[in-house]
Design a protein around this motif. Structure first.
Motif, PDB file in Angstrom:
ATOM      1  N   THR A  95      61.853  14.569  69.465  1.00 36.60           N
ATOM      2  CA  THR A  95      60.592  13.965  69.924  1.00 36.60           C
ATOM      3  C   THR A  95      60.808  13.144  71.188  1.00 36.60           C
ATOM      4  O   THR A  95      61.866  12.537  71.349  1.00 36.60           O
ATOM      5  N   PRO A  96      59.802  13.107  72.067  1.00 33.71           N
ATOM      6  CA  PRO A  96      59.827  12.092  73.115  1.00 33.71           C
ATOM      7  C   PRO A  96      59.537  10.740  72.457  1.00 33.71           C
ATOM      8  O   PRO A  96      58.897  10.704  71.400  1.00 33.71           O
ATOM      9  N   ILE A  97      59.989   9.663  73.063  1.00 30.13           N
ATOM     10  CA  ILE A  97      59.629   8.343  72.533  1.00 30.13           C
ATOM     11  C   ILE A  97      58.369   7.858  73.232  1.00 30.13           C
ATOM     12  O   ILE A  97      58.272   7.911  74.458  1.00 30.13           O
ATOM     13  N   TRP A  98      57.409   7.440  72.435  1.00 28.56           N
ATOM     14  CA  TRP A  98      56.168   6.850  72.959  1.00 28.56           C
ATOM     15  C   TRP A  98      56.047   5.446  72.373  1.00 28.56           C
ATOM     16  O   TRP A  98      55.981   5.286  71.140  1.00 28.56           O
ATOM     17  N   ASN A  99      55.991   4.485  73.242  1.00 25.78           N
ATOM     18  CA  ASN A  99      55.876   3.093  72.801  1.00 25.78           C
ATOM     19  C   ASN A  99      56.882   2.758  71.690  1.00 25.78           C
ATOM     20  O   ASN A  99      56.535   2.185  70.658  1.00 25.78           O
ATOM     21  N   LYS A 100      58.119   3.176  71.944  1.00 27.48           N
ATOM     22  CA  LYS A 100      59.249   2.933  71.028  1.00 27.48           C
ATOM     23  C   LYS A 100      59.051   3.560  69.650  1.00 27.48           C
ATOM     24  O   LYS A 100      59.560   3.066  68.648  1.00 27.48           O
ATOM     25  N   ARG A 101      58.311   4.653  69.638  1.00 22.60           N
ATOM     26  CA  ARG A 101      58.038   5.328  68.356  1.00 22.60           C
ATOM     27  C   ARG A 101      58.090   6.843  68.517  1.00 22.60           C
ATOM     28  O   ARG A 101      58.042   7.339  69.645  1.00 22.60           O
ATOM     29  N   MET A 102      58.114   7.556  67.373  1.00 24.84           N
ATOM     30  CA  MET A 102      57.989   9.014  67.430  1.00 24.84           C
ATOM     31  C   MET A 102      56.557   9.374  67.827  1.00 24.84           C
ATOM     32  O   MET A 102      55.634   8.556  67.690  1.00 24.84           O
ATOM     33  N   THR A 103      56.365  10.593  68.289  1.00 21.26           N
ATOM     34  CA  THR A 103      55.022  11.043  68.681  1.00 21.26           C
ATOM     35  C   THR A 103      54.180  11.388  67.433  1.00 21.26           C
ATOM     36  O   THR A 103      54.736  11.755  66.390  1.00 21.26           O
TER      37      THR A 103
END
Ligand SMILES: Cc1cc2nc3c(=O)[nH]c(=O)nc-3n(C[C@H](O)[C@H](O)[C@H](O)COP(=O)(O)O)c2cc1C
Length: 157
Positions: free
Chosen positions: A77-85
């Motif tokens: 996964t890419p990290i979005w806002n320090k989270r999984m997508t």
């Protein structure tokens, strides 16, 4: 090892790593497609980041491969806002009972790897056999190639 690589990618980094990893590990892969529009700055960045922060699920397109048929599922996964997508959160939520063992990788600007892997571990209810973080800068400087080799090596007997 019979392994399946499952990933989501909005702008191609995570997909690029998936292609290299699956070749190196000789495993099949499945790209998760989010039915929500994620393009552009407002929708792609702000709203998607907000959805990740709020741990939102989404609707993903029907998957083609049954994870139960594989010894190992690698989740990328890419990290979005320090989270999984949301797409990977949805995939895990819908399929975690079909995982035998898991490994994780992420691509990112540079922040949030450990936090993301921790929440993926909790959601999967399984400790990953290995994890891999790759930054955009490492991809740009071609440092990802060695990391992929090292990661793959541990699964070769
Ligand atoms: C909404 C959004 C939030 C992001 N948040 C983070 C973050 O918290 N930490 C980080 O290191 N990178 C962050 N990034 C950068 C992405 O993780 C990075 O560009 C990733 O490689 C994109 O993968 P993709 O090309 O497969 O979509 C964010 C990107 C987006 C679009």
């Amino acid at each position: 090892m019979n392994c399946l690589l499952v990933f989501y990618s909005r702008t191609g980094n995570t997909k690029k790593i998936a292609e290299l990893l699956s070749t190196e590990m000789n495993c099949e892969y499945e790209e998760i497609l989010d039915t929500k529009k994620r393009k552009g700055f407002i929708i792609g960045f702000i709203k998607s980041g907000f959805a990740a922060t709020r741990e939102k699920l989404t609707i993903i397109k029907e998957i083609q491969k049954d994870p139960k048929l594989y010894d190992l599922v690698i989740l990328g996964t890419p990290i979005w806002n320090k989270r999984m997508t949301p797409a990977i959160r949805t995939y895990i939520t819908e399929n975690k009972n079909r995982f035998k063992s898991v490994a994780f990788y992420c691509t990112m600007g540079g922040k949030g790897g450990p936090q993301t892997f921790e929440s993926m571990t909790k959601l999967c209810e399984k400790t990953p056999v290995s994890t891999l973080e790759i930054t955009k800068k490492e991809i740009k400087n071609e440092l990802h190639l060695d990391k992929i080799k090292n990661f793959s090596q541990q699964f070769k007997s």
